[in-house]
Design a protein around this motif. Sequence first.
Motif, PDB file in Angstrom:
ATOM      1  N   SER A 167      -7.917  -2.490   1.264  1.00 22.18           N
ATOM      2  CA  SER A 167      -6.483  -2.202   1.163  1.00 22.18           C
ATOM      3  C   SER A 167      -5.735  -3.517   1.284  1.00 22.18           C
ATOM      4  O   SER A 167      -6.260  -4.510   1.798  1.00 22.18           O
ATOM      5  N   GLY A 172      -7.197  -4.385  -2.348  1.00 19.58           N
ATOM      6  CA  GLY A 172      -6.132  -5.217  -1.802  1.00 19.58           C
ATOM      7  C   GLY A 172      -6.486  -6.684  -1.839  1.00 19.58           C
ATOM      8  O   GLY A 172      -7.649  -7.058  -1.649  1.00 19.58           O
ATOM      9  N   ASP A 195       0.827  -1.211   0.000  1.00 22.58           N
ATOM     10  CA  ASP A 195       0.000   0.000   0.000  1.00 22.58           C
ATOM     11  C   ASP A 195       0.859   1.257   0.000  1.00 22.58           C
ATOM     12  O   ASP A 195       0.571   2.239  -0.701  1.00 22.58           O
ATOM     13  N   ALA A 200      -1.484  -4.554  -3.712  1.00 27.71           N
ATOM     14  CA  ALA A 200      -2.223  -3.292  -3.639  1.00 27.71           C
ATOM     15  C   ALA A 200      -2.546  -2.841  -5.056  1.00 27.71           C
ATOM     16  O   ALA A 200      -1.688  -2.911  -5.950  1.00 27.71           O
TER      17      ALA A 200
END
Length: 303
Positions: free
Chosen positions: A186, A161, A103, A127
Motif C-alpha cells: 500500500s 504503493g 490509498d 497508490a
Amino acid sequence: MTGPAVSWLPDGRRLHLNHGPIDLIVEAFGPEAERRTAYRQAVARFRAVLDELVAELAALRSPAATTPRAFLSSTARRMEQAVFPHAPLFVTPMAAVAGSVADEVLGSLVAGRSLERAYVNNGGDIALHLAPGQAFHAAIAGIGHGFADRLTIRADDAVRGIATSGWRGRSHSLGIADAVTVLARSAAAADAAATLIANAVDLPGHPAIARVAACALDPDSDLGDRLVTREVGILSPDDIRAALESGLATAESMRRRGLIEGAALFLGGKSRLCGGSLLRQEVTTAIPPLPPATPSCKGFAHA
C-alpha cells in the motif's frame, strides 16, 4: 487556507485535487462512463479528508505504540496501521499521511467501478489499482539529476504503493539519504517505511552534517526537538558506504517481516537495493554525484 479545489489538468485526462497540504493527481483507465463515475466518487471522498485529519491531528502527531490506537476517520486508521508495526521505534502516524491519503482516495475511486488501471499520486507517494492482466510503468526519479530508472508493476505483483523520502524532500528527515524509494503493498506502508529507512541512512555526529531541532523549523512538527538534517557536506566513500549499509539493514529487516516488497537507497552517487526482482532488474547501481542544493523530485509515468 482555501477549501478543496478540483480541476482537470490540460490533458483532460488527469484530475487535480488540492486542499492545503494535500495535492493529488488522479487518473483512471477504462470505459468512459466508469471513469467519470469513479472521478466523482474520488472527489466526494477527497473533500472531507483534510478536515477529518485535522480533527484528530493531536493524536496523529503522537508516537505509535505496539498496539494500534482507535481513530475515527478511515484515513487516520490507515496511518496508524502503517506505523504501529514499526514501534517501539519512534514514529508517528504522520510518517504515513501522504500515502494514506492516496490509498483512501484510490479506494473511493475504484469502489464498485470496472477500471483497468488507476493511480492517485500525492506529491510522489502513489497508490495503484491494477485489474488482472494490467501493468503500470513507474519512474524512480528521486534525486533530481537525470536519474530516472523505470520499473514495471504488474497485476500479479504484490506492490500497490510507491513512496520516496530523503533529507532533500518536502518533509524533515533524521537521516542523510538523498532519496529512498520503497515498494510496498500500500502507499501508506511504503510511505512509513521510506521515512524510517531514510532516517536510518545516517552518520550520527559526523562533522559534515548540519542539523537543527525540528521544532525550530516548525513549532508544530511531530518530531519535536529531534535533530533533522539541513545540509550534508562532503562525505568520503567509506562514509557513504557506512550510511547506506545502515539504511539497507533497516530495509532488509522490514522486507523479512513482510512490511515492504523492496527499496532503493541513494546517497552521494551510490545506491543499495533491497529485495525485489523489479528493482534488481531495472535500477542502475551507479549515478552521478549530486550537485549542491539539488531539489527533491519524485516521478511517475504510465504506459
